[in-house]
Design an enzyme around this catalytic site. Structure first.
Site, mmCIF file in Angstrom:
data_model
loop_
_atom_site.group_PDB
_atom_site.id
_atom_site.type_symbol
_atom_site.label_atom_id
_atom_site.label_comp_id
_atom_site.label_asym_id
_atom_site.label_seq_id
_atom_site.Cartn_x
_atom_site.Cartn_y
_atom_site.Cartn_z
ATOM 1 N N ASP A 42 -2.356 3.253 -4.224
ATOM 2 C CA ASP A 42 -3.594 3.139 -3.464
ATOM 3 C C ASP A 42 -4.486 2.074 -4.084
ATOM 4 O O ASP A 42 -4.124 1.418 -5.062
ATOM 5 C CB ASP A 42 -4.317 4.486 -3.386
ATOM 6 C CG ASP A 42 -4.570 5.070 -4.772
ATOM 7 O OD1 ASP A 42 -4.611 4.295 -5.760
ATOM 8 O OD2 ASP A 42 -4.729 6.303 -4.874
ATOM 9 N N HIS A 96 0.816 -1.215 0.000
ATOM 10 C CA HIS A 96 0.000 0.000 0.000
ATOM 11 C C HIS A 96 0.853 1.270 0.000
ATOM 12 O O HIS A 96 0.326 2.372 -0.189
ATOM 13 C CB HIS A 96 -0.939 0.008 1.215
ATOM 14 C CG HIS A 96 -2.337 0.398 0.872
ATOM 15 N ND1 HIS A 96 -2.642 1.494 0.067
ATOM 16 C CD2 HIS A 96 -3.538 -0.144 1.210
ATOM 17 C CE1 HIS A 96 -3.960 1.599 -0.053
ATOM 18 N NE2 HIS A 96 -4.528 0.617 0.624
#
Length: 471
Positions: A446, A442
């Site tokens: 995104d 992450h």
């Protein structure tokens, strides 16, 4: 006159600091040529043969099979320039030119290319004399003093009373026996000419376990309540098995632990109708004529889809430099694929996958898979990946949330392709459905980027024309 030179475990590269002796390829008293493989070792990356940079007579070996040695530890000593002929009543004169020098420090798999010599044995009395007469002070890397000559005698005597090497089908079988304290010399092999197979070792392990369990139950039954608790909260179990985390399994454990510690991963998944992809593959493999090539696997097609998706979403073909606090976006795709072997899970890497078509990727996957199956992958073939494809559908499961192969940023998982009810063109139909999952770092992107990547892969699976349009 002979010089006794010590050969140490060389730097194996790729940050490896230790190796386990799997099988000695020479014995004390053997004559070795320059760059002749003398021992087979297992590192955290692969099983490799180590060549000796010196030519001469092996005077000592350090470490039994199953011993772990650090880089720089002594492997063996070689009497360079020692007499080589073991027959006749006169004194030996001269020595083999190939055995009078060395190639210097070596890395695994590299040497001077000197021609190999056949294995020969030196009589123990002449070997002892060669070591005793060696001018140790003249050798720049000598660490074996003259006083160690009696040790050589003992080793030769031990070798002579043994009945020779035990006939075992593979080093893996020998290692399995060693890990379970099975004496191979007490087994009767069921293979050709008494060859000991894995089934023979498995049978011996089961017998030993049954005997140990029965003995333990008989001994513990009257005093079971008095068994003390094991340290660190581990339950006391008489027949518990402890397996060292070393070699390939240890390296995998370290990498997965580091991935879980460093990478904030997330997973998204989608079901896709793979009916059209399977039909296209069948048509490709059924093609005839001059343009028809080798069969193309589903994994090769999915790998080609991944390289196309990474070209659209390069964020997922990257790594994170935690010290510099930078995302390093990589230009080339080195595609790893998970392969299960007897030695554990390994991830061979298809180099420059972004420059290959499905046929080329498939051929390289097949080649690397065979090397993995036989335990012959080199460290270089197991490192440097930028993205991993994990086909866990071969185990008969639909989905998974895999751990990212550190230091990569993402992994695509593929479940089994199986017929399921599916709404197709407004009607319920039976279609070939597969679950695709993407685990991603992450920090590099995104959910929108990860979802876009996975959706593109699913669209190519459902409509292969999407891939053709973007090629």
């Amino acid at each position: 006159m002979a010089q006794v030179l010590e050969f140490k475990l060389p730097d194996l590269g790729e940050g490896l600091t230790e190796a386990e002796i799997v099988r000695w390829l020479v014995e004390v008293g053997d004559v070795v040529a320059i760059d002749q493989p003398v021992v087979e070792v297992e590192t955290a990356k692969a099983m490799v043969e180590v060549p000796c940079p010196y030519g001469g007579v092996v005077t000592a070996r350090f470490g039994e099979e199953g011993t772990e040695l650090p880089v720089g530890a002594p492997l063996l000593t070689v009497a360079v320039g020692a007499p080589e002929r073991s027959s006749g009543s006169g004194e030996d004169s001269g020595s083999d030119p190939e055995s009078s020098g060395g190639s210097g420090n070596v890395l695994v798999g590299y040497g001077t290319g000197a021609p190999a010599a056949r294995r020969r044995r030196i009589r123990p009395d002449r070997l002892d004399r060669a070591v005793t007469e060696a001018p140790v002070s003249d050798a720049p890397v000598v660490e074996a003093p003259v006083a160690e000559a009696p040790v050589v005698k003992v080793l030769v005597a031990d070798a002579s009373v043994s009945e020779g090497p035990v006939p075992v089908v593979s080093p893996l079988v020998r290692r399995l026996a060693r890990q379970n304290d099975i004496d191979l010399r007490r087994l009767a092999g069921s293979g050709p000419d008494g060859l000991i197979l894995r089934a023979d070792v498995d049978r011996a392990i089961r017998t030993a376990e049954e005997t140990a369990t029965a003995t333990a139950r008989a001994a513990q039954a009257p005093v079971q309540a008095q068994v003390p608790a094991a340290p660190n909260g581990v339950a006391a179990a008489v027949d518990a098995e402890r397996i060292p985390l070393r070699g390939v399994r240890g390296a995998v454990a370290d990498k997965l632990s580091r991935s879980r510690t460093e990478i904030p991963d997330a997973t998204c998944w989608v079901d896709a109708d793979a009916t059209e992809l399977m039909a296209v593959r069948a048509a490709m493999n059924a093609a005839t004529g001059p343009s028809a090539g080798p069969k193309v696997s589903v994994l090769a097609l999915l790998a080609r889809i991944c390289t196309a998706a990474l070209a659209r979403f390069p964020e997922l073909n990257s790594t994170v430099d935690t010290q510099a606090r930078e995302i390093v976006r990589l230009s080339g795709v080195h595609l790893g694929f998970a392969a299960q072997t007897e030695r554990g899970l390994v991830v061979p890497v298809v180099r420059d996958a972004h420059t290959r078509n499905a046929e080329s990727i498939g051929a390289e996957i097949a080649r690397l898979t065979e090397l993995a199956r036989t335990g012959k992958l080199s460290p270089a073939q197991l490192t440097g990946g930028t993205f991993t494809l994990n086909n866990y559908g071969v185990f008969g499961v639909d989905g998974s949330t895999p751990i990212i192969n550190h230091p990569e940023a993402a992994m695509l998982g593929v479940g089994r392709i199986m017929p399921k009810p599916w709404v197709y063109q407004g009607e319920l139909a039976v279609r070939q459905v597969v679950q695709l999952s993407l685990t991603f770092d992450h920090r590099v992107c995104d959910g929108g980027t990860a979802g876009g990547f996975l959706r593109y892969v699913a669209d190519c699976v459902e409509q292969p024309a999407v891939l053709l349009r973007t090629l």
